[in-house]
Motif scaffolding. Structure first.
Motif, PDB file in Angstrom:
ATOM      1  N   PRO A 170      -5.044   5.294  -0.207  1.00  0.00           N
ATOM      2  CA  PRO A 170      -3.777   4.684  -0.623  1.00  0.00           C
ATOM      3  C   PRO A 170      -3.922   3.846  -1.898  1.00  0.00           C
ATOM      4  O   PRO A 170      -4.950   3.237  -2.146  1.00  0.00           O
ATOM      5  N   GLY A 224       0.927   5.603   0.071  1.00  0.00           N
ATOM      6  CA  GLY A 224       0.182   6.803   0.394  1.00  0.00           C
ATOM      7  C   GLY A 224      -0.166   6.876   1.866  1.00  0.00           C
ATOM      8  O   GLY A 224      -0.104   5.880   2.597  1.00  0.00           O
ATOM      9  N   ASP A 225      -0.546   8.041   2.281  1.00  0.00           N
ATOM     10  CA  ASP A 225      -0.931   8.285   3.661  1.00  0.00           C
ATOM     11  C   ASP A 225      -2.449   8.186   3.763  1.00  0.00           C
ATOM     12  O   ASP A 225      -3.162   9.026   3.204  1.00  0.00           O
ATOM     13  N   PRO A 226      -2.978   7.182   4.485  1.00  0.00           N
ATOM     14  CA  PRO A 226      -4.425   6.996   4.561  1.00  0.00           C
ATOM     15  C   PRO A 226      -5.158   8.191   5.182  1.00  0.00           C
ATOM     16  O   PRO A 226      -6.341   8.386   4.951  1.00  0.00           O
ATOM     17  N   HIS A 233       0.850  -1.186   0.000  1.00  0.00           N
ATOM     18  CA  HIS A 233       0.000   0.000   0.000  1.00  0.00           C
ATOM     19  C   HIS A 233       0.887   1.237   0.000  1.00  0.00           C
ATOM     20  O   HIS A 233       1.862   1.312   0.749  1.00  0.00           O
TER      21      HIS A 233
END
Length: 156
Positions: A122, A115-117, A113
């Motif tokens: 993400p 990206g920053d949730p 995964h």
């Protein structure tokens, strides 16, 4: 259909649609030409032509340590495309296969995964699926370039 069944410009048009950054790199290389030494110019039978042009413009002749830039031939342009596509496909497969192998050996998740949730949804990559897709792409590229197997068996 093998890559040589089509002309260079139609292949490049397709690459511009499907892989614009690769097409731009190939275009730049072809526009630049290839660098050859004075010895290579003599071996290719292009030295006299180049020497007469230099003489017409009153420039000194090429010396043994000088280099010159000449346009790629049609075959050389095809070779650039072939090598680029093979390198890209082989690299795609090898990196995904290596990442999957490391994940499996270390008992890690095979889904990655990015990206920053908290800031975004993400992105995710499923390594087994991506590795399989890269393998299929590599086989497809090799199939498209099948006519070149006799000319360059060392890369297949």
């Amino acid at each position: 259909m093998a890559i040589r069944d089509d002309n260079y410009e139609s292949i490049m048009a397709r690459l511009r649609r499907e892989m614009p950054s690769l097409a731009e790199q190939l275009d730049q290389e072809v526009r630049h030409g290839r660098t050859v030494s004075e010895k290579d110019l003599r071996q290719e039978g292009r030295y006299d032509e180049r020497a007469s042009r230099l003489a017409e413009t009153e420039l000194p002749p090429l010396g043994k340590s000088d280099v010159s830039v000449i346009p790629y031939t049609e075959d050389e342009r095809f070779e650039l495309v072939r090598e680029s596509l093979l390198t890209l496909a082989e690299t795609m497969f090898a990196t995904r296969r290596s990442a999957l192998k490391v994940a499996v050996e270390h008992e890690m998740e095979t889904e990655i995964h990015f990206g920053d949730p908290e800031l975004e949804v993400p992105s995710r990559i499923d390594l087994p699926d991506e590795t399989e897709r890269a393998y299929v792409a590599l086989r497809k590229v090799r199939g498209l370039l099948a006519d070149d197997r006799e000319l360059h068996p060392e890369i297949f």
